[in-house]
Enzyme design. Structure first.
Site, PDB file in Angstrom:
ATOM      1  N   HIS A 119      -6.265 -23.409 -28.000  1.00 52.27           N
ATOM      2  CA  HIS A 119      -5.054 -23.821 -27.225  1.00 52.27           C
ATOM      3  C   HIS A 119      -3.954 -24.640 -28.006  1.00 52.27           C
ATOM      4  O   HIS A 119      -3.197 -25.069 -27.481  1.00 52.27           O
ATOM      5  CB  HIS A 119      -5.740 -24.638 -25.878  1.00 52.27           C
ATOM      6  CG  HIS A 119      -6.560 -23.891 -25.110  1.00 52.27           C
ATOM      7  ND1 HIS A 119      -7.762 -23.911 -25.354  1.00 52.27           N
ATOM      8  CD2 HIS A 119      -6.101 -22.906 -24.107  1.00 52.27           C
ATOM      9  CE1 HIS A 119      -8.451 -23.159 -24.596  1.00 52.27           C
ATOM     10  NE2 HIS A 119      -7.479 -22.474 -23.749  1.00 52.27           N
TER      11      HIS A 119
ATOM     12  N   CYS B 212      -5.582 -17.370 -25.135  1.00 51.98           N
ATOM     13  CA  CYS B 212      -6.519 -18.160 -25.600  1.00 51.98           C
ATOM     14  C   CYS B 212      -7.685 -17.409 -26.103  1.00 51.98           C
ATOM     15  O   CYS B 212      -8.289 -17.352 -27.200  1.00 51.98           O
ATOM     16  CB  CYS B 212      -7.011 -19.372 -24.901  1.00 51.98           C
ATOM     17  SG  CYS B 212      -7.708 -19.213 -23.010  1.00 51.98           S
TER      18      CYS B 212
ATOM     19  N   ASP C 261     -10.565 -24.616 -31.071  1.00 53.19           N
ATOM     20  CA  ASP C 261      -9.930 -24.848 -29.780  1.00 53.19           C
ATOM     21  C   ASP C 261      -8.475 -23.988 -29.918  1.00 53.19           C
ATOM     22  O   ASP C 261      -7.756 -24.201 -30.695  1.00 53.19           O
ATOM     23  CB  ASP C 261      -9.528 -26.058 -29.352  1.00 53.19           C
ATOM     24  CG  ASP C 261      -9.048 -26.448 -27.893  1.00 53.19           C
ATOM     25  OD1 ASP C 261      -8.465 -25.020 -27.422  1.00 53.19           O
ATOM     26  OD2 ASP C 261      -9.321 -26.932 -27.257  1.00 53.19           O
TER      27      ASP C 261
END
Lengths: 456, 613
Positions: free
Chosen positions: B557, B431, B555
């Site tokens: 992820h 990440c 994000d």
């Protein structure tokens, strides 16, 4: 399911005539292949082979030629040269409008001879396809590659029709249905008058190519642009898959019964991009010559009544490509002649004008190209020779294109010269005379030069 | 009725900057004109003699020279202005039926304001118009048109006495004439619409340009117009150019006889290339389609002229090395205008420094920011969709941030990098690498570097190279944090970063003002790492009074496909409250600083680094 060929009713009469005149015959089937049905509009018997070297050398009396011709006729169908048949197809297709093609071969023979010629006929069908494809400037994607072989027994008059996929060397014959019908009135004519304006530089690396190849290097991209372009009907784009003839639904029943519908003519305007798709490098080119092609051509094509818009566009595009190519080839053969006679290269060339005539018993046209120095008789002779059609001068339409006058030649001369007044004239020749002369020899040996054939 | 004058805020600040330099200057006001307004969106300095051809070659279709500015002693003395205008010889600039916006800049003043604008009518009367200052994003409300049409160019090369230049110009002149002739039709992609000078196919003559989208056939058979409400930004209208070749409509005066072939023998050299014409036009939605042909052909013509100028200027003819001129479109410095600049394909950004400086100076734009590098080029709708990564997904967010808050957002473009992209499985460990990639993409898309966004392995190698990690780190699946991200930015791009440390997630609620300042002054995306998670902060929504704060989070992820709808609906990119953070974990924020060196022009970031490979 096999193919269904709808054959024009006049074909039967032609076959009868052929049977009367000789024991066997070979020729082309002219018509249109479509996804649904195929249309055969005419058969054209292939003329007898001629030996040029002989006829060139000897006196040009008719008697000599007639004799030669019969001498050259093979004994049997199985002795026919497939090259000869292919050459005939190549020359005949130049004389057909777009949409009308060589869709197959017919053979007329007694049963024994026919039986012995099966392998030969297959060879002929493939040879014709190979020759015609080689001559295409623009490859036709998705074109139908089935061809028709019609065998007629001269004793029983039985028709046997089969089709074969010439796109696949291993394919075998499949049965097809040959049906006689009268459908001559359902053709739609498409036409367009196009202004051609090409400038073709001849780079050093093309120096040794023939005049024809040099010319084609400029004509080919033009044809690609045309085929990738837009076609307008009455100033509008049309849905490619809609039926070309939108008026049909109204008068359908009437038209069928009487067969008196007037021929539909659709004028098409072509639009093309400035450049064909694909990447081009940026470079400095060393050139040995340049060519400019300027003038107007008339293009004409036919599609069967139920055709879609895209079929019509394609047929007319095919005609433009075919016609431009024919003009180039004919000019080249003419240039060979000039070189041979005068050993001088002209700077301005007239291309031949396109003349039209009606295929007997139909609304369809055929065409021919006529050089300014040709006599009308030469044209009618050629039509008889290659299409087996007797036609008189007054039945030919000479008005579609105009032959260049002195004035036209002068403007062309001027237009281009101002661009390039720096160039030294008396330097290298743009193409190699040796190549041309070599070409003459080759053509003479092969014995199938259009020019020479036209003279017989 | 007199038209109003709308001056865009950004254009006004450029004028003010020019004014405060206290140098004698003059130039053109650029912008849009419609039935009620003159909209000034930019200005361009020009030389004595008011030769505007140099300016015009940068202008897309639809943007015009609508006025002039010049410095004079007193900005408000109308009689002296009339006198000045009379002496300028502005005939070349005046357009029949249109007024000219005039903006005298007082030498004594420091700023330019509403009262500096006048209208000059019929080349004689000076009036004071209604002037308003606008902060609207005009470009968004206009229709963007792109005309792509490769055009072959061939001209004779005689290097002696620069005859080739004349040959080239003659050839370009001819191409221009052709593109403006009635034989040219512009075809709207995926439609049956053709636009000609006196003919219009597939559209009634009383249509306006806003009707065009509804004629575009999309894959599902519906016109785009039917879904307009859903789409925020309309796609670019893409046109290509077609020549009618019929006898009666062909442009060239071809003899009407059957073709004559002229065969001219003789050695000569020629330059053969394909001009990659890609012209842009911006038009208002209510522009009648009957006016479109002129706009399109003018845009093509300007570009052809620009290409010729570019070849002539930058080619060393003796070397006989010719290169293709390639157009780029820019929307510099927040101006509500697009400018097209042509660069030779074979010239590096370094070689183009002088060329770019000229453009900066002409438009009065700051020279310490890359604005006209190739990578600064505008990403049009169709470019974005074919980019591979999603560009600025946050622009599609409809939800609100904080009530009564002000949004401070990332400036410019970035691409969204997340797990599983590039056919690389980094699920559960990559990440921070992905967040770093998003940061790097910002520097690339803003034109600060030409380096591609680094892969995981390249990031690891960089960390080994700077001595932060052992060699065996390369190829491993180890996490990195904010510090590593800053080392990489420094090593790979030469970008320095500020590190902000917060001991608990809860403490982030107090950082609103500081983060807002970052986005205002730096405008770069921030990487934040804490616990086992890394995120990218794209902005904050901050209420000065209540102290309420929300974070715009991207994000990394996310493991799915590049599907904007999923990403927005599921909140992979969205506004998050303070509870988003682990209240007890400590966090490090890597805040990259926008490079602002004066030497920036000389080179690109990252090129001068010690890394030799």
């Amino acid at each position: 399911m096999g193919r269904t060929v709808l054959a024009d009713e006049t074909i039967q009469d032609y076959v009868e005539k052929l049977i009367k005149n000789g024991s066997w015959n070979l020729g082309l089937i002219i018509g249109q292949l479509t996804a649904q049905k195929d249309y055969a509009v005419r058969l054209i018997r292939t003329p007898e082979p001629v030996e040029d070297e002989v006829s060139e050398e000897e006196e040009d009396s008719d008697a000599t030629k007639k004799r030669k011709r019969s001498d050259n006729r093979p004994e049997s169908l199985c002795d026919v040269s497939e090259k000869w048949a292919a050459t005939h197809a190549k020359q005949a297709i130049r004389m057909l409008p777009g949409g009308i093609d060589v869709i197959g071969v017919f053979a007329l023979a007694p049963p024994n001879m026919m039986q012995a010629s099966q392998a030969k006929l297959r060879q002929i069908v493939f040879a014709i396809h190979k020759t015609l494809v080689r001559g295409q400037l623009v490859s036709e994607e998705g074109a139908i590659t089935d061809r028709i072989l019609l065998q007629i027994c001269s004793t029983t008059r039985k028709y046997t029709c089969r089709s074969i996929d010439v796109g696949d060397a291993k394919s075998s014959f499949r049965p097809a249905d040959w049906k006689s019908h009268s459908g001559g009135d359902h053709w739609i004519r498409l036409q367009s008058d196009i202004a051609v304006d090409l400038r073709i530089p001849v780079p050093v690396r093309s120096q040794n190519l023939t005049f024809l190849k040099q010319l084609q290097s400029g004509v080919t991209p033009y044809c690609q642009r045309l085929c990738g372009g837009i076609a307008l009907f009455n100033g509008k784009m049309r849905e490619p898959t809609e039926t070309l003839d939108q008026s049909e639904s109204k008068g359908r029943s009437k038209g069928r019964d009487k067969g008196q519908t007037t021929q539909q003519v659709q004028e098409i305007e072509f639009c093309m991009k400035a450049k064909a798709d694909g990447i081009t490098e940026t470079r400095v080119s060393e050139n040995v010559a340049k060519m400019a092609v300027r003038g107007c051509i008339h293009s004409r094509a036919y599609v069967y009544g139920k055709a879609e818009v895209r079929d019509g566009i394609k047929a007319l595009q095919t005609d433009v490509v075919r016609s431009l190519m024919a003009r180039c080839e004919l000019l080249y053969e003419d240039v060979i002649d000039v070189v041979e006679e005068e050993s001088v290269l002209k700077e301005l060339y007239n291309t031949p004008v396109r003349v039209f005539g009606k295929l007997p018993g139909t609304h369809l046209d055929f065409c021919d190209y006529m050089f300014p120095d040709e006599k009308m008789e030469e044209v009618t002779d050629r039509i008889e020779e290659l299409l087996d059609i007797s036609i008189t001068e007054d039945k030919l339409d000479l008005t579609c294109e105009r032959m260049a006058t002195e004035e036209d030649m002068e403007t062309t001369e001027k237009d281009d010269s101002q661009v390039n007044n720096q160039v030294v004239r008396e330097s290298n020749l743009g193409f190699n005379i040796g190549t041309i002369l070599g070409g003459v020899v080759a053509a003479a040996l092969a014995g199938f030069s259009y020019y020479i054939l036209g003279e017989t | 009725m007199a038209k109003k004058v709308v001056v865009h805020h950004e254009a006004l600040s450029v004028l003010s900057n020019i004014c405060s330099s206290k140098q004698k200057t003059q130039g053109c006001l650029l912008g849009y004109r419609n039935s009620s307004n003159y909209e000034v969106v930019a200005c361009a300095k020009c030389q004595d003699g008011w030769n505007t051809n140099d300016i015009k070659q940068y202008l897309p279709g639809g943007i015009y020279i609508i006025g002039v500015f010049y410095s004079n002693a007193v900005a408000t003395d109308t009689s002296s202005i009339v006198r000045d205008l009379g002496s300028f010889g502005l005939e070349k600039i005046l357009v029949e039926g249109e007024d000219l916006v005039v903006c005298p800049i007082g030498i004594e003043c420091d700023t330019v304001a509403e009262e500096n604008f006048y209208l000059w009518t019929d080349g004689q009367t000076l009036t004071i118009p209604t002037v308003s200052i606008s902060r609207d994003c005009s470009l968004d409300s206009l229709l963007t048109i792109r005309i792509k049409c490769p055009i072959p160019l061939s001209f004779e090369l005689v290097t002696k006495a620069d005859i080739w230049k004349a040959n080239l110009q003659k050839e370009i002149h001819e191409l221009c004439n052709a593109s403006q002739s009635r034989s040219v039709l512009y075809h709207l992609k995926d439609s049956d619409i053709l636009v000609g000078s006196d003919q219009l196919c597939g559209l009634s003559r009383d249509s306006s340009c806003s009707d065009l989208h509804s004629h575009i056939k999309t894959g599902d058979g519906f016109g785009e117009g039917g879904r307009k409400s859903k789409k925020e930004q309309l796609s670019t209208l893409q046109f290509s150019m077609y020549h009618q070749i019929n006898k009666k409509s062909s442009f060239h005066a071809v003899p009407s006889c059957c073709p004559v072939i002229k065969h001219s023998l003789g050695n000569y050299k020629s330059v053969e290339m394909t001009l990659p014409v890609d012209a842009v036009a911006v038009v208002s939605r209510d522009l009648p389609v009957t006016d479109l042909h002129t706009v399109l052909s003018t845009a093509v013509c300007h570009q052809l002229t620009a290409m010729a100028a570019c070849i002539i200027k930058d080619t060393v003819a003796k070397s006989e090395k010719f290169s293709k001129p390639v157009p780029y479109h820019f929307q510099p410095g927040g101006l509500q205008a697009i400018f097209s600049v042509v660069y030779l394909q074979n010239m590096t950004e370094e070689q183009l420094v002088q060329r770019r400086t000229e453009v900066h100076r002409m438009l009065g734009l700051p020279e310490n920011q890359p604005l006209f590098r190739r990578c600064n080029a505008v990403m049009f709708h169709e470019d974005r969709s074919s980019y591979g990564y999603l560009i600025n997904p946050h622009t599609g967010i409809s939800s609100q941030g904080v009530k009564g808050g002000t949004q401070y957002l990332v400036d410019g473009l970035y691409s969204y990098h997340h797990y599983m992209q590039d056919r690389f499985d980094d699920n559960k460990w990559g990440c921070a690498y992905r967040s770093l990639q998003t940061l790097m993409s910002w520097f690339k898309l803003q034109g600060y570097t030409e380096k591609p966004v680094a892969s995981h392995k390249e990031v690891q190698q960089a960390l080994v190279d700077v001595g932060d990690k052992d060699p065996k780190f390369v190829g491993s699946r180890q996490w990195i944090g904010s510090m590593e991200v800053s080392y990489c930015l420094d090593h790979l791009l030469g970008v320095t970063s500020k590190i902000m440390f917060v001991s608990t997630g809860a403490e982030l609620t107090t950082k609103g003002r500081e983060l807002a300042l970052h986005f205002q002054t730096q405008g770069t995306p921030i990487m934040i790492g804490g616990g086992v998670l890394a995120h990218t902060i794209l902005g904050v929504d901050f209420n000065d009074v209540t102290g309420d704060l929300k974070f715009l989070i991207l994000d990394p992820h996310y493991t799915g496909a590049e599907d904007l709808k999923v990403i927005l609906d599921k909140g992979w990119c969205g506004w998050k409250g303070p509870d988003f953070w682990d209240q007890h974990a400590h966090y490090n924020l890597c805040m990259p600083q926008r490079p602002c060196a004066a030497t920036l022009f000389a080179g690109l970031l990252g090129l001068g680094s010690s890394n030799k490979d």
